[in-house]
Design an enzyme around this catalytic site. Structure first.
Site, short mmCIF file in Angstrom:
data_model
loop_
_atom_site.label_atom_id
_atom_site.label_comp_id
_atom_site.label_asym_id
_atom_site.label_seq_id
_atom_site.Cartn_x
_atom_site.Cartn_y
_atom_site.Cartn_z
N HIS A 1 101.53 81.23 18.61
CA HIS A 1 100.71 81.53 17.44
C HIS A 1 99.62 82.57 17.66
O HIS A 1 99.39 83.43 16.81
CB HIS A 1 100.05 80.25 16.92
N GLU B 1 106.23 79.47 11.36
CA GLU B 1 106.91 78.74 12.43
C GLU B 1 108.29 79.31 12.76
O GLU B 1 108.66 79.41 13.93
CB GLU B 1 107.04 77.26 12.06
N SER C 1 108.29 80.53 20.98
CA SER C 1 107.98 79.63 22.10
C SER C 1 109.16 78.78 22.56
O SER C 1 109.00 77.95 23.46
CB SER C 1 106.82 78.70 21.70
N HIS D 1 103.39 76.33 22.75
CA HIS D 1 103.74 76.72 21.38
C HIS D 1 102.53 77.33 20.67
O HIS D 1 102.64 78.38 20.03
CB HIS D 1 104.25 75.50 20.62
#
Length: 244
Positions: A117, A160, A179, A112
């Site tokens: 990111h 997010e 992700s 993730h």
């Protein structure tokens, strides 16, 4: 200074998890992710064959964006998280999800953080947005939970689980979407609301990080990211003045 033999200690099973996740997400994200994601992924040299060395990756991110990675075994707390963003530092969880969490990991993990990111940290507008969020947190008091909830909601529904219009089409850019195969399929489903980004609505929307989101917010442009931080900061200042 963090020294990593993480690449050495990750098991063969971990390497397999990384490879399968990488292959599946890159296939799912074709034409669905914002272009800055693919550009950042290529620039960082993230690849399917092996879990990257975090030290080397941090050096590459710093050289390209001025940001540093701060690895740790678990997710940092809210105040520590925004304090790191204010210093252009991004926390990275070194735990990698198990096979049972393939479709959806309820907590951030290595995949993730690195895959979701980092590519966008190389986009100057997005990196500036994260830095501005960190700076907005600096004057907040621990006795003002409402302000912290608002700041977290803005981060959560953008960095997010956000989408942004690109050539009049909504594209994914939130790491929780990038992700997670399960989250992507849920997001693009015909019955899932994808609402035009409105700060007041975002701030009222409950944050739920243990299941798929009930709705997603679509930015009209990257420029709206920086504008949203300024608007939120103005709202919080106004609340302090009323309270005083």
């Amino acid at each position: 200074m963090f020294k990593q033999p993480h690449a050495l200690r990750y098991s063969a099973q971990d390497q397999l998890v990384w490879k399968v996740l990488f292959d599946r997400q890159t296939a799912l994200l074709h034409r669905r992710a914002v272009p800055a994601f693919a550009q950042g992924l290529a620039a960082l040299g993230l690849r399917r064959e092996a879990i990257p060395d975090i030290d080397a990756l941090s050096a590459e991110v710093f050289a390209r964006s001025g940001w540093q990675l701060v690895p740790g075994e678990r997710q940092v707390g809210l105040t520590a998280f925004f304090a790191l963003l204010a210093e252009r530092k991004f926390p990275v969880v070194t735990r990698l999800r198990s096979m049972s969490e393939f479709d959806f990991s309820p907590q951030p993990d290595l995949f993730h953080d690195l895959f979701g990111h980092l590519p966008l940290l190389l986009d100057s507008a997005f990196a500036s947005f994260l830095h501005a969020l960190g700076q907005a947190a600096r004057p907040l008091s621990s006795s003002d939970p409402a302000a912290w909830r608002q700041l977290w909601a803005l981060y959560f529904f953008t960095a997010e689980f956000g989408l942004v219009l690109h050539q009049e089409q909504p594209k994914l850019y939130g790491a929780g979407l990038l992700s997670s195969a399960g989250e992507i399929h849920h997001c693009i489903g015909e019955q899932t609301p994808r609402l035009a980004f409105d700060l007041a609505t975002v701030l009222r929307t409950p944050v739920r990080d243990t299941r798929f989101q009930e709705q997603y917010f679509v930015l009209p442009s990257w420029e709206e990211l920086s504008a949203s931080v300024g608007e939120l900061s103005g709202l919080m200042v106004g609340e302090w003045q009323v309270a005083a």
